[in-house]
Design an enzyme around this catalytic site. Structure first.
Site, PDB file in Angstrom:
ATOM      1  N   GLU A 104       0.837  -1.211   0.000  1.00 42.82           N
ATOM      2  CA  GLU A 104       0.000   0.000   0.000  1.00 42.82           C
ATOM      3  C   GLU A 104       0.870   1.259   0.000  1.00 42.82           C
ATOM      4  O   GLU A 104       0.595   2.217  -0.720  1.00 42.82           O
ATOM      5  CB  GLU A 104      -0.950  -0.015   1.205  1.00 42.82           C
ATOM      6  CG  GLU A 104      -2.019  -1.091   1.054  1.00 42.82           C
ATOM      7  CD  GLU A 104      -2.953  -1.174   2.256  1.00 42.82           C
ATOM      8  OE1 GLU A 104      -2.462  -1.445   3.358  1.00 42.82           O
ATOM      9  OE2 GLU A 104      -4.159  -0.959   2.079  1.00 42.82           O
ATOM     10  N   GLU A 160      -3.663  -9.880   3.487  1.00 43.88           N
ATOM     11  CA  GLU A 160      -4.449  -9.636   4.709  1.00 43.88           C
ATOM     12  C   GLU A 160      -5.519 -10.692   4.960  1.00 43.88           C
ATOM     13  O   GLU A 160      -5.812 -11.032   6.105  1.00 43.88           O
ATOM     14  CB  GLU A 160      -5.105  -8.246   4.645  1.00 43.88           C
ATOM     15  CG  GLU A 160      -4.150  -7.074   4.798  1.00 43.88           C
ATOM     16  CD  GLU A 160      -3.500  -6.635   3.492  1.00 43.88           C
ATOM     17  OE1 GLU A 160      -3.589  -7.361   2.481  1.00 43.88           O
ATOM     18  OE2 GLU A 160      -2.888  -5.547   3.488  1.00 43.88           O
TER      19      GLU A 160
END
Ligand code: NAI
Length: 699
Positions: free
Chosen positions: A111, A131
């Site tokens: 990210e 995740e």
């Protein structure tokens, strides 16, 4: 110049270099995101700087979030960093920011990388949004920026299923701009020099790839999530979040954050984070210090090329360790080698590696009928038929041929390691290496400690497990160790339930719906009713007179119904191994229970579930008390990796804690009243914990 201890700023002519230095994996601990932003802002305000490179020190870029921080947020603390905002500010920088990726740029790492204007990547690096593997979704814009850079389809795949991609795929998708073959920093600086003259755009402003959307991408991803991540919420949330990237960036981010918060506060992420840390905890053995010498395994040997021996040999070959595979006769040896070949060929067909790699792995395996070369082996694993006399004979032979420093391991699933060790003059070198079937696939390895097994042998076995990419869990030398001792009572209850009137299909469906890969009776049919029968013959002497034992599986055995292998067991199977109810079963049951006084009755799903699971949990509590399992988490890791317990329930002991131990105890006491203390006396540890407000996992 140092901004904080975690991130450093330096300069090479007109290129500023921001180095993240938070060993071991440059996780996004508090201070790291702030440090990166602060370095970038300083560089941006320095007139001599024309472009900025962000790179990780050591072996990796940012490998992900600091997972311990999530626990604090769940406990009510405010997040230490506002990562979404920091990434937007990085993106706002007016000078080109080049992210240089190597190792694993995962989760929050990717990210952050997507907040740069350009990305370059080492050829052997990996990028991913894993995740979902801990029950979460990206929470700092990953589901919004990844579709803008790599396209919706790949973003769905990466965010909903969590598998990383390599540099080639990242380049082809547009996620990275260049692969750097040589020195990453030099390559990144060279790229940054070129970037000075390129127009820069913020990832969040890019919409080109979003136009290539096909609605079928979403339905296909949902179908795949339902099939491969059954019961899990995070993959579906991730799909919705990626879909929301089609909206305005700010709105998409809002929806992503809401979904992230839902996942973070769910019991599923708590369970999966528990398992994540659990895999690290099980490697720690209280009485075996880190300084215990670990023996190097450069050569291995396996005795028996059957179902297990072949799979175990593949593990060594996969790890690049030469392995001798010994059998008694040529026919069995050929059969074993052919099975290995066909397993590897399947992997090639599935695209896991190419034919040349398959041949490279095959070349590590030396099939033979003698003990030639065994004297050079550092570890020998015995995987012959399950019988004490045979195992003792083999260990006496191994004692005669193996070098003194060789680890002598048995793959027995139930037998006494100490008795096996007694056939040698070196019981300290004998240990259980209990692999699970199929041994080349299943991640679990139970390392079984005999009373004489040396600490070096245990430490070396645990390290070897890691090298073979297994999760090694230490178990005491109790019949069935951790996993099989517990599964024994679980399968016992499933069989009792059939005898008492529940249908095979209802029992299987109940546990399948709970999240197991298959129901207990389907599992019995897969493992082979004949295998269970043989184990029972070996353990007849352990049965207590007057205590109920399941009768149905012996009856099935007598009828030659061995399960899938004979197309009949508790169910009927077609040639594709698809199960259908067998109308004969009610008659078989009636015959099995004739004269026992059992009166078939209606049994609801909650009873099916509780009898199977609470038997498992009660036995687990006994294992803890006896020291067969070191900690509750060891049991959980065994069940998650060896018995397909649903990942998002965290394992049987974690599940018990989440139900509440007083409730579990009350139900067990109810079963004790109905079925007697021999089968259902509550484990003293469970009782103590339930009565004192404790838990199996002390928080
Ligand atoms: P298997 O019957 O498939 O293979 C045993 C092999 O050992 C046969 O190929 C046989 O020819 C060979 N063998 C017998 N005596 C030998 C000798 N003196 N020298 C060399 N080879 C010899 O059995 P399987 O299923 O592989 O089981 C092996 C061991 O692994 C048993 O102790 C079993 O309890 C254990 N185990 C089995 C699991 C399973 O799911 N099948 C799971 C975990 C452990």
């Amino acid at each position: 110049m140092v901004v904080n201890d975690l991130v450093k700023l330096s300069r090479r002519d007109e290129i500023a270099i921001v180095t993240i230095d938070n060993p071991p994996v440059n996780a996004l601990s508090p201070g790291v995101p702030e440090g990166i932003l602060s370095c970038i802002e300083q560089a941006a305000s320095n007139g001599a700087v024309k472009a900025i490179v962000v790179i990780g020190a050591g072996t990796t870029f940012i490998a992900g979030a600091d997972i311990r921080e999530f626990g604090k947020i769940v406990a009510g603390e405010a997040p230490a960093s506002n990562l979404p905002e920091i990434i937007c500010k990085i993106e706002d920088c007016l000078k080109p920011v080049v992210m240089a990726l190597h190792g694993t740029a995962f989760g929050g790492g990717l990210e952050v990388a997507m907040g740069g204007h350009f990305r370059v990547m080492a050829a052997n690096g990996l990028v991913g949004q894993p995740e979902v593997k801990i029950g979460l979704i990206p929470g700092a814009g990953g589901t919004q920026r990844l579709p803008r850079l790599a396209g919706i389809e790949l973003a769905l795949e990466m965010c909903a299923f969590g598998e990383p991609i390599g540099a080639k795929a990242a380049l082809e998708s547009g996620l990275v701009n260049r692969i750097i073959e040589g020195d990453l920093l030099e390559g990144a600086i060279a790229f940054a020099r070129e970037a000075i003259h390129k127009p820069i755009s913020k990832t969040r402003d890019r919409r080109g790839k979003l136009k290539e959307v096909d609605p079928r991408y979403f339905s296909a991803a949902v179908d795949k999530a339902k099939a491969t991540k059954r019961g899990q919420v995070a993959p579906l949330e991730a799909i919705d979040a990626v879909e929301s990237s089609l909206r305005l960036f700010e709105r998409g981010c809002e929806l992503e954050r809401e979904a992230f918060a839902r996942c973070l506060h769910s019991s599923q992420s708590a369970a999966m984070i528990h398992a994540f840390f659990g895999e690290r905890t099980v490697a720690k053995i209280p009485d075996i210090g880190k300084d215990t010498p670990v023996m190097k395994v450069k050569k291995a040997a396996v005795v028996g090329a059957g179902t297990m021996g072949g799979g175990i040999a593949m593990n060594y070959a996969n790890a690049g360790i030469p392995v001798i595979l010994k059998e008694t006769d040529q026919k069995a040896l050929d059969k074993g080698i052919n099975t290995i070949r066909s397993n590897y060929a399947n992997s090639v067909r599935k695209g896991r590696f190419d034919w040349a790699e398959m041949e490279r792995r095959m070349a590590f395996i030396t099939p033979q009928l003698t003990y030639d070369g065994f004297e050079e082996a550092d570890v020998i694993t015995e995987a012959v038929f399950e019988g004490m006399e045979l195992k003792k004979q083999i260990f006496a032979e191994l004692d005669a041929v193996a070098k003194p420093t060789c680890i002598l391991a048995s793959n027995t699933s139930t037998l006494d390691i100490d008795e096996i060790a007694s056939a040698t003059k070196r019981p300290e070198m004998v240990v259980g290496h209990h692999f699970f079937s199929p041994a080349n696939v299943m991640r679990l390895l139970e390392v079984v400690r005999g009373k004489a097994t040396s600490k070096e042998v245990i430490a070396s076995s645990m390290a070897l497990g890691k090298k073979l990419t297994k999760v090694a869990v230490l178990a005491g030398n109790s019949r069935g160790f951790i996993g099989n001792r517990m599964v024994h009572v679980y399968l016992r209850e499933a069989q009792f339930l059939v005898e008492e009137g529940a249908s095979v299909e209802e029992i299987n469906a109940t546990l399948y719906d709970f999240g197991f890969a298959m129901g207990p009776l389907a599992m019995t049919d897969l493992a082979g009713i004949d295998v269970g029968w043989r184990i029972r013959q070996e353990s007849k002497h352990l049965e207590k007179p007057g205590v109920r034992i399941p009768l149905i599986s012996d009856k099935l055995y007598e009828l030659g119904r061995y399960g899938q292998k004979t197309f009949r067991g508790f169910s009927r199977y077609d040639t594709h191994r698809v199960a259908t109810p067998d109308p004969e079963i009610p008659y078989v049951i009636a015959e099995a229970i004739a004269g026992t006084g059992i009166v078939p009755r209606q049994i609801d799903r909650s009873e099916i579930l509780d009898r199977c699971l609470y038997a498992l949990i009660n036995e687990g509590a006994k294992l803890l008390e006896e020291g067969v399992a070191l900690r509750a988490v060891d049991i959980d890791i065994v069940y998650l990796n060896g018995y397909a317990f649903p990942a998002w329930r965290g394992g049987p002991m974690f599940y018990a804690d989440s139900v509440g131990l007083p409730q579990v105890l009350a139900r067990i006491e109810e079963f004790e009243r109905q079925h007697g203390s021999d089968l259902w006396a509550p484990a003293p540890l469970l009782k103590r914990l339930a009565e004192s407000g404790g838990k199996f996992h002390a928080s």
